[in-house]
Design a protein around this motif. Sequence first.
Motif, PDB file in Angstrom:
ATOM      1  N   ALA A  35       0.836  -1.212   0.072  1.00  0.00           N
ATOM      2  CA  ALA A  35      -0.159   0.030  -0.081  1.00  0.00           C
ATOM      3  C   ALA A  35       1.027   1.459  -0.028  1.00  0.00           C
ATOM      4  O   ALA A  35       1.845   1.381   0.591  1.00  0.00           O
ATOM      5  CB  ALA A  35      -0.875   0.113   1.247  1.00  0.00           C
ATOM      6  N   GLY A  36       0.383   2.237  -0.948  1.00  0.00           N
ATOM      7  CA  GLY A  36       1.123   3.451  -0.959  1.00  0.00           C
ATOM      8  C   GLY A  36       0.759   4.598  -0.054  1.00  0.00           C
ATOM      9  O   GLY A  36      -0.095   4.236   0.923  1.00  0.00           O
ATOM     10  N   PRO A  37       0.842   5.568  -0.384  1.00  0.00           N
ATOM     11  CA  PRO A  37       0.372   6.871   0.528  1.00  0.00           C
ATOM     12  C   PRO A  37      -0.939   6.811   0.417  1.00  0.00           C
ATOM     13  O   PRO A  37      -1.770   6.655  -0.551  1.00  0.00           O
ATOM     14  CB  PRO A  37       0.924   8.211  -0.202  1.00  0.00           C
ATOM     15  CG  PRO A  37       2.130   7.739  -0.897  1.00  0.00           C
ATOM     16  CD  PRO A  37       1.787   6.045  -1.484  1.00  0.00           C
ATOM     17  N   ARG A  38      -1.588   7.157   1.813  1.00  0.00           N
ATOM     18  CA  ARG A  38      -3.081   7.360   1.908  1.00  0.00           C
ATOM     19  C   ARG A  38      -3.365   9.003   1.904  1.00  0.00           C
ATOM     20  O   ARG A  38      -2.892   9.964   2.669  1.00  0.00           O
ATOM     21  CB  ARG A  38      -3.307   6.841   3.401  1.00  0.00           C
ATOM     22  CG  ARG A  38      -2.985   5.274   3.436  1.00  0.00           C
ATOM     23  CD  ARG A  38      -3.104   5.143   5.068  1.00  0.00           C
ATOM     24  NE  ARG A  38      -2.328   5.905   5.653  1.00  0.00           N
ATOM     25  CZ  ARG A  38      -2.281   5.938   7.276  1.00  0.00           C
ATOM     26  NH1 ARG A  38      -3.245   5.400   7.704  1.00  0.00           N
ATOM     27  NH2 ARG A  38      -1.202   6.875   7.806  1.00  0.00           N
ATOM     28  N   ILE A  39      -4.254   9.154   0.996  1.00  0.00           N
ATOM     29  CA  ILE A  39      -4.644  10.608   0.543  1.00  0.00           C
ATOM     30  C   ILE A  39      -5.997  10.773   1.023  1.00  0.00           C
ATOM     31  O   ILE A  39      -6.910  10.293   0.447  1.00  0.00           O
ATOM     32  CB  ILE A  39      -4.325  10.917  -0.789  1.00  0.00           C
ATOM     33  CG1 ILE A  39      -3.148  10.584  -1.384  1.00  0.00           C
ATOM     34  CG2 ILE A  39      -4.744  12.498  -1.047  1.00  0.00           C
ATOM     35  CD1 ILE A  39      -1.751  11.025  -0.595  1.00  0.00           C
ATOM     36  N   ALA A  40      -6.145  11.712   1.804  1.00  0.00           N
ATOM     37  CA  ALA A  40      -7.696  12.100   2.049  1.00  0.00           C
ATOM     38  C   ALA A  40      -8.055  13.176   1.158  1.00  0.00           C
ATOM     39  O   ALA A  40      -7.433  14.409   1.142  1.00  0.00           O
ATOM     40  CB  ALA A  40      -7.818  12.760   3.546  1.00  0.00           C
ATOM     41  N   ILE A  41      -9.386  13.222   0.384  1.00  0.00           N
ATOM     42  CA  ILE A  41      -9.816  14.232  -0.423  1.00  0.00           C
ATOM     43  C   ILE A  41     -11.086  14.621   0.159  1.00  0.00           C
ATOM     44  O   ILE A  41     -11.859  13.798   0.148  1.00  0.00           O
ATOM     45  CB  ILE A  41      -9.705  13.369  -1.783  1.00  0.00           C
ATOM     46  CG1 ILE A  41      -8.327  12.875  -2.210  1.00  0.00           C
ATOM     47  CG2 ILE A  41     -10.421  14.472  -2.655  1.00  0.00           C
ATOM     48  CD1 ILE A  41      -8.316  12.324  -3.504  1.00  0.00           C
ATOM     49  N   ASP A  42     -11.094  16.160   0.129  1.00  0.00           N
ATOM     50  CA  ASP A  42     -12.252  16.656   0.126  1.00  0.00           C
ATOM     51  C   ASP A  42     -13.026  16.652  -1.402  1.00  0.00           C
ATOM     52  O   ASP A  42     -12.622  17.666  -2.082  1.00  0.00           O
ATOM     53  CB  ASP A  42     -11.858  18.294   0.501  1.00  0.00           C
ATOM     54  CG  ASP A  42     -12.949  19.136   0.466  1.00  0.00           C
ATOM     55  OD1 ASP A  42     -14.155  18.834   0.363  1.00  0.00           O
ATOM     56  OD2 ASP A  42     -12.905  20.465   0.469  1.00  0.00           O
ATOM     57  N   ALA A  43     -13.788  15.955  -1.512  1.00  0.00           N
ATOM     58  CA  ALA A  43     -14.436  15.731  -2.694  1.00  0.00           C
ATOM     59  C   ALA A  43     -15.286  16.762  -3.246  1.00  0.00           C
ATOM     60  O   ALA A  43     -15.553  17.029  -4.252  1.00  0.00           O
ATOM     61  CB  ALA A  43     -15.331  14.371  -2.389  1.00  0.00           C
ATOM     62  N   MET A  44     -15.650  17.712  -2.106  1.00  0.00           N
ATOM     63  CA  MET A  44     -16.831  18.761  -2.352  1.00  0.00           C
ATOM     64  C   MET A  44     -15.976  20.141  -2.919  1.00  0.00           C
ATOM     65  O   MET A  44     -16.524  21.061  -3.040  1.00  0.00           O
ATOM     66  CB  MET A  44     -17.780  19.070  -1.121  1.00  0.00           C
ATOM     67  CG  MET A  44     -18.379  17.757  -0.824  1.00  0.00           C
ATOM     68  SD  MET A  44     -19.219  16.758  -1.927  1.00  0.00           S
ATOM     69  CE  MET A  44     -20.486  17.831  -2.251  1.00  0.00           C
TER      70      MET A  44
END
Length: 349
Positions: free
Chosen positions: A3-12
């Motif tokens: 598993a690589g970097p975990r990215i949290a994305i503000d989808a809005m």
Amino acid sequence: MAAGPRIAIDAMGGDAGPATMIAGAARALRRDPSLRFTFYGDERQVESQIGDHRDLAANCALIHAPESIAPSDKPSQAIRRARTTSMGMAINAVKEHAADAALSGGNTGALMAMSKLALRTMPGIDRPALAALLPTLGETDSVMLDLGANTECDAQNLVQFAVMGAAYARCVLGIGAPRVKLLNIGTEELKGTDELKDAAALLREADYLPFRFDGFTEGDQLSRGGVDVIVTDGFSGNIALKTAEGTARFVTDLLRRAFKSSLRSKAGFALSRPAVNLLKVHLDPNNHNGAVFLGLNGLIVKSHGGANSKGVANAIHVAASLVRNDITRKIGEDLDNFRAHAFAGEAAE
């Protein structure tokens, strides 16, 4: 595959909302299948978009956020709603170590305020700075900071920006000893504000740090490629960035108008299309998307609100590169080294 970097994305976040943010993540995943994403946003809207990307669906999670931050929201309003907004929840994922970095294309002021409150500044950093890559005529892009987080800066702030910008250049551009310059109204040592002169003096003495301070540079040299890291206050930096972006649009619009002016011009365009396409690629802001808030105890990346899926994917790759290169640790080590030498000098005096 590990598993690589975990990215949290503000989808809005972003002008186009979930469609572009999710399409960008899918595009980034095709280039780097090790990435893992958590999307924060309206469950119904986001889930609908994820369904259009089968590979992405197997490498992401979705957490419902009942609210989002509007472009018109003031930072103080955003902070009060941090726990229930997609932007605030993405930032909190970094704070809680549920993600390695967060990405948003939303309100810059709100993102800065919430990030600073949640993550706090690193030891030795008074103010975080917004850094981004600028295209140049050289072999690599240039890092420029601050681009708007701090309108007024003293000499110590500028020195801290130089340390952080050099670490960024080492991580993203792969330059062992980046060339650092301060943005000024001239290259002579006597020109500029007292803050710039004092910062230059401090940087000249810091020859033990992993970068080379080369004095001052002027605005007309930003795109020439003669410097790796350009350091300035956020007021001047933001004006310089917006001017460069406007000039790029002016040039492309002028060329488009010129090539449509006559049949002979259209024929000339057909012959010069490869060169024009190269220019378009070089000036396309989506190819340089992804500004970073440096100096926080966690990675927050700002995508341009109007970025397309390619731009969002590039911002994700910037975040992943900084995670893999452990930029926060590198900045901390350089700051510790700077403070140790400064303390030793004061003790000797």
